[in-house]
Write a protein that holds these residues in place. Structure first.
Motif, short mmCIF file in Angstrom:
data_model
loop_
_atom_site.label_atom_id
_atom_site.label_comp_id
_atom_site.label_asym_id
_atom_site.label_seq_id
_atom_site.Cartn_x
_atom_site.Cartn_y
_atom_site.Cartn_z
N PRO A 107 0.82 -1.34 0.07
CA PRO A 107 -0.08 0.01 -0.03
C PRO A 107 1.01 0.94 0.09
O PRO A 107 0.73 1.98 0.87
CB PRO A 107 -0.79 -0.25 1.44
CG PRO A 107 0.09 -0.79 2.25
CD PRO A 107 0.89 -1.74 1.27
N ALA A 165 -5.38 5.43 -2.85
CA ALA A 165 -5.50 5.38 -1.10
C ALA A 165 -4.45 4.86 -0.89
O ALA A 165 -4.86 3.85 0.17
CB ALA A 165 -6.91 5.07 -0.65
N PRO A 166 -3.13 5.02 -0.78
CA PRO A 166 -2.11 4.29 -0.10
C PRO A 166 -2.02 4.58 1.34
O PRO A 166 -2.67 5.63 1.68
CB PRO A 166 -0.84 4.66 -1.11
CG PRO A 166 -1.32 5.97 -1.37
CD PRO A 166 -2.73 6.24 -1.65
N ARG A 167 -1.27 3.70 2.22
CA ARG A 167 -1.05 4.19 3.58
C ARG A 167 0.30 4.80 3.72
O ARG A 167 0.53 5.43 4.83
CB ARG A 167 -1.36 3.00 4.32
CG ARG A 167 -2.83 2.32 4.17
CD ARG A 167 -3.05 1.28 5.23
NE ARG A 167 -2.36 0.17 4.93
CZ ARG A 167 -2.39 -0.77 5.85
NH1 ARG A 167 -2.41 -0.56 6.92
NH2 ARG A 167 -1.62 -2.02 5.34
#
Lengths: 361, 294
Positions: free
Chosen positions: A72, A147-149
């Protein structure tokens, strides 16, 4: 969300090794000269280059065994690396689609992001028609779209015209601040690192040479590189006009006389950044005569010897770091506690005018 | 420098310019005049192609109705389409492998591909004939493939040999010119390997694939040497028919049908250019791809 990385990556004959962690909502800058291995490190974290050894943990969960598409991590690549055959909108919608969203939802999400990060860019345009700054904005939107972390920005300003930099830097600052998770910023530009990052990792020749807050590194750079590039005096504040061609930069702890920036209307400006090389500051035992516009008195707080140069930190107004030869430091008997005069010319101060002012350019 | 001198120099330059231009025009005339001659003679109403006997469509009428000619043209087109498909699939994958998965064997494989290009066609033709006869199976009269003549299978495989090498090199050149970071970016953006290939690699290499297919098609269409050796009665392509017709007398229908095939090739080129334009390539890119300039 905390990112912890301790990896060794082989790149040709060179082995790049780095261990660091980035906390939740913390911006960590990887700073180093070109070829130091910064991009290698982040590409390895993203899974694009296999690491020879090591671990990458997200909140304690290992992700180093996963293929890149399952990590992610959202990366805005150097020069953008936009897909040339897809439109701006399709580029930004790409990660959303890849994560399984329907075409219409992906487009809506992409349009929303583009509206916030890249207003004024035609979503139907092909990347080939964009300027360096526009490409970087689209790359930023694309990196966030999935929507990466963890957000990774690789040299976000290197392919951008000087004229577009100030505005983009402000956008990067906002984007980094608003991103909910660890953020990595790869850069060779110390000002970028010092102004955008909470903590800085200095990488040289594939090794970490120093880690600390921008202030810590500025005050006590541990290597020649860090001293030359990072150990700069940095002033930030409100710029007001003095007589023709000059201005007063009012910082939190003192006023600096600076040259008025070219092509900027003669009006007070907020959020102006300025740098001054430590070697451009000269020290004197008595109040100096001469043409230097900035003359201040201060007490020596610390003297650090780096080779044949001495870095002298002054408790003055504003606070200054000067770099002089060890010879002249010896002649002036400079040590902690010595009262000295410091002077520097207005023209040695380099201004970076932030947005707002860009409109009047 | 005086004005007179400058004038003289300018005139000399003009003369050189005119000379070079005329030379260039002459070269083009030399290159294209034979094709023009064929097109003109395809409207010859005489009995033999080279004796002009008035303008007319007799050549086309005979060419389109003669069953032997019909068969030959049909064989040619089916062989060319099959060759294009086979060579494009094999060559594209070979090109991807050579460009994207480099290893110590890459050079060797490339050398093999070049070897195919430089091998005299006559050698390949003889080798193929011997090999087909020995192999039998789909290449022999007792072919297990229903509905497809073994002569056609021989043509497809024989023509694909050279054509695959050409497609391989074109696709490899295109992918080498393309930044691999595009595929890496797609990987970072959650795209699985299959999705990366479908949405990034394939569209980007499409111009090279189409250019390769086109070359494979036209190579097969005009191949004479391999076809003469490996084709069997009832599945002889057009060039083989023409070649045997030379022994008697060339009739105008040879020129007429050749003109039709020329038109077919031009249509194929135009449709590939159209597909490339539709896929968003600039006209400069299209021209570059079509001339195998990358």
């Amino acid at each position: 969300m905390v990112l912890e990385a301790g990896i060794e990556v082989r790149r040709g004959d060179v082995i790049v090794a780095a261990a660091f962690s980035a906390g939740d909502r913390e911006t960590l800058a990887l700073l180093g000269p070109n070829g130091a291995g910064k991009t290698t490190i982040v590409e390895s974290i993203a899974g694009l280059i296999p690491a020879a050894h090591g671990h990458i943990l997200l909140d304690g969960v290992p992700i180093h065994g996963l293929p890149p598409e399952r990590r992610p991590i959202g990366m805005a690549f150097q020069d953008g690396v936009l897909f040339p055959h897809l439109s701006v909108l399709e580029n930004v919608a790409f990660p959303v689609r890849a994560r399984g969203a329907r075409s219409r939802a992906a487009r809506a999400h992409a349009l929303d992001l583009l509206g916030r990060l890249a207003p004024g860019i035609d979503p139907g345009a092909k990347p080939g028609a964009l300027s360096g700054g526009e490409r970087q904005r689209v790359a930023l939107a694309r990196a966030l779209a999935g929507a990466p972390r963890v957000l990774v920005l690789d040299e976000p300003l290197s392919a951008v015209d000087v004229s577009a930099r100030a505005e983009l830097r402000a956008l990067l600052r906002r984007t980094l601040r608003d991103f909910d998770g660890p953020r990595l910023l790869v850069t060779h530009d110390p000002v970028e690192a010092m102004t955008l990052a909470d903590r800085v990792v200095v990488l040289e020749d594939g090794r970490i040479t120093q880690t600390g807050t921008p202030e810590e590194i500025r005050d006590a750079p541990r290597t020649r590189y860090a001293a030359d590039l990072v150990g700069m005096n940095l002033f930030a504040g409100r710029l007001t006009p003095l007589e023709a061609g000059a201005g007063a930069l009012e910082t939190a702890d003192g006023v600096v006389t600076v040259p008025w920036p070219d092509g900027v209307a003669v009006d007070p400006l907020d959020d102006v950044l300025a740098t001054l090389g430590p070697a451009d500051v000269s020290l004197h035992a008595a109040r100096p005569e001469g043409s230097a516009r900035n003359v201040v008195q201060g007490v020596v707080e610390e003297v650090a010897i780096l080779g044949d140069r001495a870095r002298v930190r002054l408790d003055s107004s504003p606070r200054l770091v000067a770099e002089i030869t060890t010879g002249s430091a010896g002649r002036m008997a400079i040590q902690t506690g010595t009262l000295v005069w410091a002077s520097f010319k207005a023209v040695e101060v380099h201004l970076m005018v932030e947005p707002g002012a860009a409109d009047t350019l | 420098m005086s004005a007179v001198e400058a004038g003289r120099k300018g005139r000399r330059r003009d003369l050189a310019d005119v000379g070079l231009r005329s030379w260039a025009i002459l070269v083009y005339v030399f290159l294209f005049l034979p094709i023009l001659v064929i097109v003109v003679y395809s409207f010859n109403n005489g009995r033999a192609m080279i004796t002009w006997n008035g303008v007319g469509l007799n050549g086309y009428r005979t060419g389109l109705t003669d069953p032997t000619i019909q068969d030959a043209v049909k064989t040619s087109i089916v062989a060319a389409v099959g060759t294009a498909v086979m060579a494009t699939i094999l060559g594209s994958f070979a090109g991807i492998a050579l460009a994207r998965r480099k290893g110590k064997w890459t050079i060797l494989f490339l050398a093999l591909v070049f070897l195919i290009l430089v091998t005299p066609e006559i050698v390949e033709a003889i080798a193929l004939l011997l090999w087909y006869v020995r192999l039998g199976g789909p290449f022999g009269p007792h072919t297990p493939i229903p509905g497809i003549s073994y002569g056609m299978v021989r043509l497809w495989v024989g023509h694909s040999l050279f054509a695959t090498a050409v497609v391989t090199l074109i696709v490899r050149a295109r992918l080498q010119g393309l930044d691999e970071t595009l595929e890496e970016a797609a990987a970072d953006l959650y795209a699985t390997p299959a999705r990366r290939f479908r949405q990034i690699t394939l569209p980007l290499m499409l111009p090279a694939v189409l250019a390769g297919a086109l070359l494979a098609f036209s190579f097969s269409l005009d191949d004479t040497i391999i076809s003469s050796f490996v084709s069997v009665a009832g599945a002889s392509p057009w060039p083989v028919y023409v070649f045997s017709a030379v022994r008697n007398a060339l009739r105008p229908e040879v020129a007429s049908v050749s003109t039709l095939l020329l038109t077919l090739t031009l249509i194929a080129i135009a449709s590939v250019a159209l597909v490339l334009r539709r896929s968003g390539q600039s006209s400069k890119d299209v021209a570059k791809t079509m001339t195998v300039g990358g």
